[in-house]
Scaffold this motif. Structure first.
Motif, PDB file in Angstrom:
ATOM      1  N   VAL A   1      48.782  34.965 -47.625  1.00 56.23           N
ATOM      2  CA  VAL A   1      49.888  35.072 -46.664  1.00 56.23           C
ATOM      3  C   VAL A   1      49.942  36.477 -46.039  1.00 56.23           C
ATOM      4  N   SER A   2      49.904  37.521 -46.864  1.00 56.73           N
ATOM      5  CA  SER A   2      49.989  38.894 -46.338  1.00 56.73           C
ATOM      6  C   SER A   2      48.826  39.180 -45.411  1.00 56.73           C
ATOM      7  N   SER A   3      47.658  38.695 -45.780  1.00 55.50           N
ATOM      8  CA  SER A   3      46.480  38.975 -44.957  1.00 55.50           C
ATOM      9  C   SER A   3      46.622  38.334 -43.569  1.00 55.50           C
ATOM     10  N   ILE A   4      47.210  37.147 -43.484  1.00 48.25           N
ATOM     11  CA  ILE A   4      47.362  36.478 -42.179  1.00 48.25           C
ATOM     12  C   ILE A   4      48.456  37.150 -41.359  1.00 48.25           C
ATOM     13  N   LEU A   5      49.550  37.554 -42.011  1.00 42.81           N
ATOM     14  CA  LEU A   5      50.690  38.117 -41.282  1.00 42.81           C
ATOM     15  C   LEU A   5      50.442  39.558 -40.839  1.00 42.81           C
ATOM     16  N   GLY A   6      49.674  40.309 -41.632  1.00 45.12           N
ATOM     17  CA  GLY A   6      49.485  41.727 -41.329  1.00 45.12           C
ATOM     18  C   GLY A   6      50.595  42.585 -41.922  1.00 45.12           C
ATOM     19  N   TYR A   7      51.516  41.999 -42.664  1.00 49.60           N
ATOM     20  CA  TYR A   7      52.503  42.755 -43.439  1.00 49.60           C
ATOM     21  C   TYR A   7      52.764  41.971 -44.725  1.00 49.60           C
ATOM     22  N   LYS A   8      53.449  42.619 -45.672  1.00 50.87           N
ATOM     23  CA  LYS A   8      53.587  41.947 -46.959  1.00 50.87           C
ATOM     24  C   LYS A   8      55.026  41.527 -47.228  1.00 50.87           C
ATOM     25  N   PRO A   9      55.344  40.232 -47.054  1.00 52.54           N
ATOM     26  CA  PRO A   9      56.651  39.783 -47.511  1.00 52.54           C
ATOM     27  C   PRO A   9      56.633  39.740 -49.040  1.00 52.54           C
ATOM     28  N   GLN A  10      57.791  39.609 -49.658  1.00 51.78           N
ATOM     29  CA  GLN A  10      57.773  39.450 -51.114  1.00 51.78           C
ATOM     30  C   GLN A  10      57.089  38.122 -51.444  1.00 51.78           C
ATOM     31  N   THR A  11      56.140  38.149 -52.335  1.00 47.98           N
ATOM     32  CA  THR A  11      55.469  36.892 -52.705  1.00 47.98           C
ATOM     33  C   THR A  11      55.490  36.733 -54.219  1.00 47.98           C
ATOM     34  N   LEU A  12      55.536  35.488 -54.632  1.00 51.34           N
ATOM     35  CA  LEU A  12      55.463  35.186 -56.061  1.00 51.34           C
ATOM     36  C   LEU A  12      54.694  33.878 -56.210  1.00 51.34           C
ATOM     37  N   VAL A  13      53.684  33.893 -57.048  1.00 50.97           N
ATOM     38  CA  VAL A  13      52.950  32.658 -57.335  1.00 50.97           C
ATOM     39  C   VAL A  13      53.004  32.448 -58.840  1.00 50.97           C
ATOM     40  N   SER A  14      53.435  31.270 -59.251  1.00 53.21           N
ATOM     41  CA  SER A  14      53.387  30.984 -60.681  1.00 53.21           C
ATOM     42  C   SER A  14      52.545  29.732 -60.912  1.00 53.21           C
ATOM     43  N   ILE A  15      51.898  29.683 -62.056  1.00 50.40           N
ATOM     44  CA  ILE A  15      51.078  28.522 -62.422  1.00 50.40           C
ATOM     45  C   ILE A  15      51.455  28.166 -63.856  1.00 50.40           C
ATOM     46  N   GLU A  16      51.934  26.968 -64.057  1.00 48.31           N
ATOM     47  CA  GLU A  16      52.323  26.571 -65.417  1.00 48.31           C
ATOM     48  C   GLU A  16      51.627  25.275 -65.800  1.00 48.31           C
ATOM     49  N   TYR A  17      51.228  25.215 -67.067  1.00 48.68           N
ATOM     50  CA  TYR A  17      50.527  24.039 -67.592  1.00 48.68           C
ATOM     51  C   TYR A  17      51.547  23.041 -68.127  1.00 48.68           C
ATOM     52  N   VAL A  18      51.554  21.836 -67.560  1.00 43.76           N
ATOM     53  CA  VAL A  18      52.453  20.776 -68.039  1.00 43.76           C
ATOM     54  C   VAL A  18      51.558  19.580 -68.363  1.00 43.76           C
ATOM     55  N   GLU A  19      51.286  19.405 -69.627  1.00 39.71           N
ATOM     56  CA  GLU A  19      50.233  18.500 -70.086  1.00 39.71           C
ATOM     57  C   GLU A  19      50.359  17.092 -69.499  1.00 39.71           C
ATOM     58  N   SER A  20      51.582  16.559 -69.433  1.00 43.33           N
ATOM     59  CA  SER A  20      51.763  15.156 -69.045  1.00 43.33           C
ATOM     60  C   SER A  20      51.343  14.886 -67.598  1.00 43.33           C
ATOM     61  N   LEU A  21      51.213  15.929 -66.783  1.00 44.58           N
ATOM     62  CA  LEU A  21      50.884  15.712 -65.364  1.00 44.58           C
ATOM     63  C   LEU A  21      49.407  15.371 -65.159  1.00 44.58           C
ATOM     64  N   ASP A  22      48.586  15.586 -66.172  1.00 44.97           N
ATOM     65  CA  ASP A  22      47.141  15.341 -66.060  1.00 44.97           C
ATOM     66  C   ASP A  22      46.578  16.009 -64.806  1.00 44.97           C
ATOM     67  N   ASP A  23      45.898  15.199 -63.952  1.00 45.26           N
ATOM     68  CA  ASP A  23      45.179  15.785 -62.819  1.00 45.26           C
ATOM     69  C   ASP A  23      46.067  15.953 -61.579  1.00 45.26           C
ATOM     70  N   TRP A  24      47.359  15.658 -61.730  1.00 45.27           N
ATOM     71  CA  TRP A  24      48.245  15.722 -60.558  1.00 45.27           C
ATOM     72  C   TRP A  24      48.956  17.063 -60.511  1.00 45.27           C
ATOM     73  N   LYS A  25      48.641  17.822 -59.454  1.00 45.76           N
ATOM     74  CA  LYS A  25      49.244  19.155 -59.328  1.00 45.76           C
ATOM     75  C   LYS A  25      50.422  19.086 -58.374  1.00 45.76           C
ATOM     76  N   THR A  26      51.548  19.651 -58.798  1.00 42.08           N
ATOM     77  CA  THR A  26      52.716  19.746 -57.917  1.00 42.08           C
ATOM     78  C   THR A  26      52.960  21.210 -57.585  1.00 42.08           C
ATOM     79  N   ALA A  27      53.093  21.477 -56.279  1.00 45.70           N
ATOM     80  CA  ALA A  27      53.478  22.822 -55.856  1.00 45.70           C
ATOM     81  C   ALA A  27      54.806  22.711 -55.130  1.00 45.70           C
ATOM     82  N   TRP A  28      55.750  23.541 -55.503  1.00 48.42           N
ATOM     83  CA  TRP A  28      57.013  23.650 -54.755  1.00 48.42           C
ATOM     84  C   TRP A  28      57.043  25.039 -54.151  1.00 48.42           C
TER      85      TRP A  28
END
Ligand SMILES: NC(=O)c1ccc[n+]([C@@H]2O[C@H](COP(=O)([O-])OP(=O)(O)OC[C@H]3O[C@@H](n4cnc5c(N)ncnc54)[C@H](O)[C@@H]3O)[C@@H](O)[C@H]2O)c1
Length: 318
Positions: free
Chosen positions: A206-233
């Motif tokens: 995102v920062s690279s495309i915009l040319g400035y840095k907004p606040q960013t946060l990326v989290s990745i959590e393992y939830v076993e029951s989801l198997d191969d289905w990834k949900t991003a909010w």
């Protein structure tokens, strides 16, 4: 489809050979379920063994060309040193016993391929061939490279949506993305050291495309029951006319492997095509396939797509 292909898939399983886990990190080493995997010793020993396996595979199936694509688990970040800039020094270091890790497993598979002139793609955030000595080897052996880390889900959307905010002059204040998924990739990324590699490739777009840095946060959590289905909010906070704050949110629910598989097939075909035409080095026109494209600082999906269509048009003589 899978039941119809089961017999063929089982027979292809016989091609699987024990590889190397040298410097791949504890989270990956714990997955190893066969005793004949290479875990220690001189790195060039592992390269020799991998090369023999590549060549035996090619001979057994009477293949004109081979392409190597890294889809192994994500390794922790690997810090580069002087030796990684100098092909001669690297060759010497790889051939000696040492307590200081010279390269992680992903790079040993890469060196093994490149040294034989085989095209190499890194579909993961692991180091692979992303260091100067590997690029020099590709020039020497006249082969092609691409990577790093397939752009299949949330990051693909970021690289499509961020240009829209930039072109409408909507100032981004923050972009927060929470990712949850199961499967073994999720299990490995649950280790903070391995997760760090993925966070690095996901968080720069995102920062690279915009040319400035907004606040960013990326989290990745393992939830076993989801198997191969990834949900991003994703929660995107931005500012419009007269400084009015607005919000965009989206949910992405993708089947991870089915997003990746067609990209891997296309990459294999594009790599073999380039090699047949005598191209050498990093294939920058493949940037749209990757979160952290080698040799390209452009992250805007539309500009990356244009690079690919330009390449095709040139090859078609248009
Ligand atoms: N949509 C996607 O699926 C997607 C997108 C971008 C990147 N990736 C990356 O692709 C890779 C594979 O993802 P996945 O979901 O298929 O993971 P997975 O855990 O299902 O498969 C990875 C396999 O690699 C094997 N492995 C690990 N280290 C190895 C080594 N040193 N040598 C040989 N085999 C090794 C593991 O045993 C496992 O079978 C991951 O690094 C992931 O981050 C996947």
């Amino acid at each position: 489809v899978i039941s119809a292909c089961l017999e063929t898939l089982r027979s292809w399983d016989t091609n699987v050979r024990p590889g190397t886990l040298l410097n791949a990190g504890d989270a990956i080493a714990q997955l190893a379920d066969r005793p004949d995997v290479h875990q220690g010793g001189v790195a060039w020993g592992a390269i020799d063994r991998i090369q023999a396996d590549y060549q035996a595979f090619q001979a057994r199936h009477r293949l004109d060309q081979l392409v190597v694509i890294n889809v192994a688990s994500t390794e922790p970040p690997f810090e580069l040193r002087g030796v990684h800039n100098d092909l001669g020094a690297l060759r010497t270091a790889l051939a000696q016993p040492t307590d200081v890790p010279v390269l992680p497993a992903s790079s040993l598979y890469a060196i093994a391929a490149i040294d034989l002139g085989i095209p190499y793609v890194n579909f993961t955030p692991s180091l692979g061939a992303t260091f100067p000595a590997a690029l020099a080897l590709a020039q020497e052996r006249k082969t092609v490279l691409a990577g790093q880390d397939g752009k299949t889900g949330e990051t693909l959307l970021k690289s499509v949506l961020a240009p829209m905010f930039a072109h409408r002059n909507l100032r981004l204040l923050s972009w927060v993305g929470h990712n949850i998924f199961g499967n073994r990739d999720g299990q490995v990324l649950n280790d903070p050291r391995n997760k760090e590699s993925k966070l690095r490739t996901k968080d720069q777009v995102v920062s690279s495309i915009l040319g400035y840095k907004p606040q960013t946060l990326v989290s990745i959590e393992y939830v076993e029951s989801l198997d191969d289905w990834k949900t991003a909010w994703d929660h995107v906070h931005f500012q419009g006319f007269l400084g009015t704050k607005m919000i965009m949110q989206f949910l992405w629910q993708g089947c991870d492997s089915l997003l990746a598989a067609p990209l891997v097939i296309d990459l294999a075909r594009l790599m073999l095509f380039a090699q047949q035409r005598g191209e050498i080095g990093v294939l920058t026109h493949l940037a749209c396939f990757f979160k952290n494209p080698m040799g390209v600082s452009e992250h805007d999906f539309f500009k990356q797509w244009h690079m690919l269509t330009e390449y095709v048009a040139q090859r078609q003589g248009r």
